[in-house]
Write a protein that holds these residues in place. Structure first.
Motif, PDB file in Angstrom:
ATOM      1  N   ASN A  10       0.828  -1.196   0.000  1.00 24.21           N
ATOM      2  CA  ASN A  10       0.000   0.000   0.000  1.00 24.21           C
ATOM      3  C   ASN A  10       0.860   1.243   0.000  1.00 24.21           C
ATOM      4  O   ASN A  10       2.033   1.200   0.364  1.00 24.21           O
ATOM      5  N   ASN A  11       0.263   2.363  -0.354  1.00 29.30           N
ATOM      6  CA  ASN A  11       0.915   3.645  -0.191  1.00 29.30           C
ATOM      7  C   ASN A  11       0.670   4.112   1.238  1.00 29.30           C
ATOM      8  O   ASN A  11      -0.288   3.686   1.883  1.00 29.30           O
ATOM      9  N   GLU A  13       0.346   7.383   4.001  1.00 30.46           N
ATOM     10  CA  GLU A  13       0.293   8.783   4.394  1.00 30.46           C
ATOM     11  C   GLU A  13       0.843   8.833   5.811  1.00 30.46           C
ATOM     12  O   GLU A  13       0.395   8.090   6.680  1.00 30.46           O
ATOM     13  N   PRO A  84       5.520  13.422  -2.871  1.00 32.60           N
ATOM     14  CA  PRO A  84       5.545  11.963  -2.762  1.00 32.60           C
ATOM     15  C   PRO A  84       6.971  11.423  -2.878  1.00 32.60           C
ATOM     16  O   PRO A  84       7.751  11.874  -3.710  1.00 32.60           O
ATOM     17  N   SER A  86       8.995   7.966  -3.622  1.00 35.61           N
ATOM     18  CA  SER A  86       8.828   6.651  -4.207  1.00 35.61           C
ATOM     19  C   SER A  86       9.866   5.712  -3.601  1.00 35.61           C
ATOM     20  O   SER A  86      11.061   5.986  -3.671  1.00 35.61           O
ATOM     21  N   THR A 105       6.992  -1.078  -5.588  1.00 31.05           N
ATOM     22  CA  THR A 105       7.226   0.345  -5.442  1.00 31.05           C
ATOM     23  C   THR A 105       5.991   0.930  -4.772  1.00 31.05           C
ATOM     24  O   THR A 105       4.861   0.658  -5.190  1.00 31.05           O
ATOM     25  N   PHE A 106       6.201   1.683  -3.723  1.00 31.49           N
ATOM     26  CA  PHE A 106       5.087   2.325  -3.040  1.00 31.49           C
ATOM     27  C   PHE A 106       5.466   3.764  -2.729  1.00 31.49           C
ATOM     28  O   PHE A 106       6.607   4.170  -2.873  1.00 31.49           O
ATOM     29  N   THR A 107       4.483   4.533  -2.326  1.00 31.93           N
ATOM     30  CA  THR A 107       4.680   5.956  -2.072  1.00 31.93           C
ATOM     31  C   THR A 107       4.514   6.261  -0.592  1.00 31.93           C
ATOM     32  O   THR A 107       3.599   5.755   0.053  1.00 31.93           O
TER      33      THR A 107
END
Length: 182
Positions: A10-11, A13, A84, A86, A105-107
C-alpha cells in the motif's frame, strides 16, 4: 526456493513525527528459519535518491513462520509536505516467488492539510463536451466536496470530481444525483 513475496503493498500517508512504515512479507516454504536479503532505494518527486530512508539488509523468518514484517525507517522531519517519495523494495531473486510480487514500489507522503468547505455542485463542461453524446450532458453537475488548504487559503480543491460514479454518468445515462444548471 522459499517463495518469498509481498502479500499486499500500500501507499502510506505519514506525519512529520512518524519514523517508519511496515510492510508484510510472506513465504510459501516455511520449513526452516531463513534470512532473505533485500535491496531498496528511495527517491523524491524529481527522481533524485534521498538518504533519509533506511531498511535492514534482510528479512528474518523463524522456522515454521509464513509471515513477517519489514520495517522501513525514515526521518519524518526531512519529508517535504505534499511531496511523494517513491520507495522501491526488492527481495532476493533466488528466494523470491515466481507467482507473486517479490518487488514493489510504493509511495510515502506527508499530506498537506485540507479542511472541508462542505458540498457543492461541480460542473464540468470539458469532459461532458468531449465524451457526451449531443447535448445530453451539457450543464450537468455532480455534488462533490470542496476543500480549502490550511496553509494557503487561496488553494481550493474539488474532492473526487472525476470519481467513477461521475464519469460513468457521462456514458451511461443521467443518474438522479446529477443536477442541471440549464
Amino acid at each position: 526456493n522459499m517463495g518469498v513475496f509481498f502479500p499486499e503493498v500500500n501507499n502510506f500517508e505519514v506525519t512529520a513525527e512518524d519514523t517508519s512504515v511496515v510492510l508484510d512479507v510472506a513465504r510459501s516454504n516455511a520449513d526452516d528459519a531463513a534470512s532473505v536479503s533485500l535491496r531498496y532505494e528511495a527517491k523524491d518527486a524529481a527522481g533524485e535518491l534521498v538518504d533519509f530512508f533506511s531498511a535492514p539488509a534482510s528479512v528474518e523468518f523463524a522456522a515454521g513462520e509464513t509471515k513477517t514484517t519489514l520495517t522501513l525507517s525514515f526521518d519524518g522531519s526531512q519529508l517535504v509536505m505534499g511531496e511523494p517519495y517513491s520507495v522501491y523494495v526488492k527481495l532476493d531473486e533466488a528466494e523470491a516467488s515466481t507467482y507473486a510480487t517479490s518487488e514493489a514500489t510504493f509511495t510515502v507522503i506527508l499530506p498537506e492539510p485540507w479542511t472541508s468547505m462542505g458540498q457543492g455542485i461541480y460542473f464540468d463542461e470539458i469532459l461532458c463536451e468531449l465524451f457526451a453524446e449531443a447535448d445530453a450532458f451539457r450543464g450537468l453537475g455532480a455534488y462533490v466536496e470542496f476543500q480549502q488548504n490550511d496553509l494557503d487559503p487561496n488553494r481550493i480543491r474539488v474532492k473526487n470530481a472525476f470519481a467513477p460514479a461521475t464519469l460513468g454518468a457521462m456514458w451511461g445515462g443521467v443518474p438522479s444525483w446529477l443536477v442541471s444548471n440549464v
